[in-house]
Enzyme design. Structure first.
Site, PDB file in Angstrom:
ATOM      1  N   HIS A  89       0.823  -1.217   0.000  1.00 53.32           N
ATOM      2  CA  HIS A  89       0.000   0.000   0.000  1.00 53.32           C
ATOM      3  C   HIS A  89       0.858   1.270   0.000  1.00 53.32           C
ATOM      4  O   HIS A  89       0.532   2.244   0.656  1.00 53.32           O
ATOM      5  CB  HIS A  89      -0.994   0.000   1.181  1.00 53.32           C
ATOM      6  CG  HIS A  89      -2.160  -0.882   0.891  1.00 53.32           C
ATOM      7  ND1 HIS A  89      -3.290  -0.436   0.266  1.00 53.32           N
ATOM      8  CD2 HIS A  89      -2.345  -2.216   1.087  1.00 53.32           C
ATOM      9  CE1 HIS A  89      -4.141  -1.449   0.110  1.00 53.32           C
ATOM     10  NE2 HIS A  89      -3.581  -2.537   0.588  1.00 53.32           N
ATOM     11  N   SER A 115      -1.908 -11.859  -8.517  1.00 52.61           N
ATOM     12  CA  SER A 115      -1.926 -10.923  -9.637  1.00 52.61           C
ATOM     13  C   SER A 115      -2.158 -11.582 -10.986  1.00 52.61           C
ATOM     14  O   SER A 115      -1.567 -11.195 -11.989  1.00 52.61           O
ATOM     15  CB  SER A 115      -0.595 -10.180  -9.696  1.00 52.61           C
ATOM     16  OG  SER A 115      -0.815  -8.848  -9.475  1.00 52.61           O
ATOM     17  N   SER A 116      -3.020 -12.590 -11.007  1.00 52.39           N
ATOM     18  CA  SER A 116      -3.273 -13.261 -12.285  1.00 52.39           C
ATOM     19  C   SER A 116      -3.926 -12.313 -13.286  1.00 52.39           C
ATOM     20  O   SER A 116      -3.688 -12.417 -14.487  1.00 52.39           O
ATOM     21  CB  SER A 116      -4.147 -14.495 -12.078  1.00 52.39           C
ATOM     22  OG  SER A 116      -5.384 -14.111 -11.519  1.00 52.39           O
ATOM     23  N   SER A 117      -4.719 -11.364 -12.806  1.00 46.75           N
ATOM     24  CA  SER A 117      -5.377 -10.478 -13.773  1.00 46.75           C
ATOM     25  C   SER A 117      -4.378  -9.533 -14.420  1.00 46.75           C
ATOM     26  O   SER A 117      -4.438  -9.300 -15.631  1.00 46.75           O
ATOM     27  CB  SER A 117      -6.543  -9.724 -13.134  1.00 46.75           C
ATOM     28  OG  SER A 117      -6.170  -9.182 -11.908  1.00 46.75           O
ATOM     29  N   GLU A 156      -5.594  -1.276 -16.589  1.00 38.85           N
ATOM     30  CA  GLU A 156      -6.299  -2.017 -15.535  1.00 38.85           C
ATOM     31  C   GLU A 156      -7.487  -1.206 -15.026  1.00 38.85           C
ATOM     32  O   GLU A 156      -8.502  -1.747 -14.613  1.00 38.85           O
ATOM     33  CB  GLU A 156      -5.338  -2.346 -14.399  1.00 38.85           C
ATOM     34  CG  GLU A 156      -5.874  -3.394 -13.486  1.00 38.85           C
ATOM     35  CD  GLU A 156      -4.981  -4.631 -13.383  1.00 38.85           C
ATOM     36  OE1 GLU A 156      -5.225  -5.419 -12.492  1.00 38.85           O
ATOM     37  OE2 GLU A 156      -4.062  -4.794 -14.193  1.00 38.85           O
ATOM     38  N   ASP A 197       2.350  -4.466  -9.784  1.00 38.76           N
ATOM     39  CA  ASP A 197       2.086  -5.792 -10.347  1.00 38.76           C
ATOM     40  C   ASP A 197       2.603  -5.899 -11.777  1.00 38.76           C
ATOM     41  O   ASP A 197       3.221  -6.901 -12.156  1.00 38.76           O
ATOM     42  CB  ASP A 197       0.582  -6.098 -10.313  1.00 38.76           C
ATOM     43  CG  ASP A 197       0.000  -5.912  -8.914  1.00 38.76           C
ATOM     44  OD1 ASP A 197       0.788  -5.898  -7.949  1.00 38.76           O
ATOM     45  OD2 ASP A 197      -1.227  -5.763  -8.795  1.00 38.76           O
TER      46      ASP A 197
HETATM   47  C1  GLA Z   1      -2.946  -4.340  -5.081  1.00 38.60           C
HETATM   48  C2  GLA Z   1      -2.510  -3.387  -6.198  1.00 38.60           C
HETATM   49  C3  GLA Z   1      -1.031  -3.026  -6.085  1.00 38.60           C
HETATM   50  C4  GLA Z   1      -0.711  -2.540  -4.667  1.00 38.60           C
HETATM   51  C5  GLA Z   1      -1.227  -3.540  -3.626  1.00 38.60           C
HETATM   52  C6  GLA Z   1      -1.017  -3.055  -2.240  1.00 38.60           C
HETATM   53  O1  GLA Z   1      -2.344  -5.586  -5.253  1.00 38.60           O
HETATM   54  O2  GLA Z   1      -2.744  -3.979  -7.475  1.00 38.60           O
HETATM   55  O3  GLA Z   1      -0.685  -2.058  -7.048  1.00 38.60           O
HETATM   56  O4  GLA Z   1      -1.236  -1.268  -4.445  1.00 38.60           O
HETATM   57  O5  GLA Z   1      -2.605  -3.811  -3.807  1.00 38.60           O
HETATM   58  O6  GLA Z   1       0.324  -2.916  -1.958  1.00 38.60           O
END
Ligand code: GLA
Length: 386
Positions: A34, A126-128, A160, A171
């Site tokens: 975050h 983070s598959s998307s 996104e 990501d």
């Molecule tokens: C999600 C978002 C990232 C990041 C995290 C928190 O995964 O896609 O960009 O902000 O939350 O660190």
């Protein structure tokens, strides 16, 4: 993993056109949670689970794609301005890639594509983003266009946004430009990615809490609320960016108690933890690295209030099983914890987690919920030989 080229031929028939394969990995964030959207450095790894796309360029602007049964065939026209289709439909990720490429370079030739993945969806890996990254690279390749890391980072986080889940740039950067065997120190102002070699005997697990944070629902609002609170705190203190403010540790006293102050404290302390974690990794100081993960978890739990009883329990179970550190990873309020240990302890940590956390959960599937997260290469640094 099935061969996407086989699926391509099965679905769309044989063709004389050249077939390419591109792929993009998922990621696990080690530390720096975050804070990417406040322009502060983060330290994820790309993992060795990926989305692969086999594709052929078409002579018209149709985009046709197929994935597994769960994500059936989709087809649309690549026009200069695309609108999202029904919320929750996987076609939106394909559209997001086409829209992102189209906005910068204009719509081009379409593709026939088959998508396969060994990256579990909705598992906090983070598959998307990996799907958008891979499909973007496919569209660029089909149009014989080369794009730099910087150019891709201009369009991808925005892309996104098109599916309603805009986060920071972590990501996409990790999925694109990570290096084998290294964590990625990603800086945003200006954009840079510095590979930090992970000591040989360090091991990471991505352990799912078995609770999913619905990206488009309430978790999204919570995510945005943290982002807004952190930004409001900065504004109230009269600073232009967090990069300046982390050198002014006492500023928090000027903020009224509440989410704004807490967010400020989380962001500034997490930024310092990232610095310290990089140092610990460079020195091979596993004890210090583990402690920083725990401190990060405590800050996310107590200040940002983004943990959950399940995630807290998971972190505790990891520590009781011999891990050196663990923390929630990703957006929070469900999803995964990253668990850190040394190689000789890995088997015991796994067994301990299964006994202490997963026992009695009939839905537990080790292939999806407790996965080895060793640092692999990003999409730009991997050759597809197959
Ligand atoms: C999600 C978002 C990232 C990041 C995290 C928190 O995964 O896609 O960009 O902000 O939350 O660190």
């Amino acid at each position: 993993m099935t061969d996407p080229r086989q699926q391509l031929v099965q679905t769309f028939g044989p063709s004389a056109a050249e077939t390419w394969v591109v792929s993009a990995p998922g990621r696990v964030n080690l530390i720096g949670e975050h804070i990417d959207y406040h322009g502060l450095p983060v330290l994820p790894i790309a993992i060795r689970r990926r989305i692969r796309v086999a594709f052929r360029a078409r002579t018209d602007r149709r985009i046709r794609a197929v994935s597994t049964a769960q994500y059936g065939p989709r087809e649309f026209e690549w026009t200069p301005r695309l609108a999202p289709t029904a919320a929750g439909d996987w076609e939106n990720y394909l559209r997001a890639a086409a829209e992102a490429v189209g906005r910068k370079w204009g719509a081009g030739a379409g593709v026939d594509a088959a998508v396969v993945s060994d990256l579990p969806p909705a598992a906090g890996l983070s598959s998307s983003s990996a799907l958008i990254v891979a499909f973007t690279l496919a569209l660029l390749q089909a149009n014989r266009r080369r794009a730099s890391f910087e150019e891709l980072m201009e369009i991808l986080p925005e892309g996104e946004h098109f599916v309603g889940t805009r986060g920071g740039g972590m990501d996409h950067a990790a999925s694109l430009a990570s290096r084998e065997g290294c964590a990625s120190l990603i800086e945003f102002e200006p954009l840079a990615l510095r590979p930090i070699p992970v000591p040989e005997d360090w091991r990471f697990l991505a352990a799912h809490s078995l609770q999913t944070a619905e990206k488009s629902g309430a978790a999204r609002d919570e995510y945005n609320a943290r982002r807004a609170a952190g930004t409001a705190a900065l504004k109230r203190l009269g600073f232009a960016s967090y990069r300046i403010v982390i050198e002014e540790p006492n500023s928090a006293e000027k903020l009224p108690p509440g989410l704004e102050r807490d967010s400020f404290l989380h962001v500034t302390s997490e930024a310092l933890r990232v610095r310290a974690a990089v140092k610990a990794m460079e020195l091979g100081d596993a004890g210090a690295f583990g402690r920083l993960l725990l401190e990060s978890h405590a800050s996310l739990r107590d200040r940002l209030r983004l943990s959950s009883p399940a995630l807290d329990h998971l972190v505790q179970a990891a520590m009781q099983s011999g891990a050196l550190g663990a923390r929630l990873t990703g957006g929070g309020l469900g999803g995964c914890a990253v668990v850190f240990c040394k190689q000789p302890d890995l088997a015991a940590v796994r067994r301990g987690l299964i006994a202490r956390y997963y026992a009695g959960h009939p839905d537990f599937d080790p292939g999806r919920h407790l996965i080895d997260a060793q640092p692999g290469p990003g999409a730009l640094h991997r050759q597809e030989h197959e």
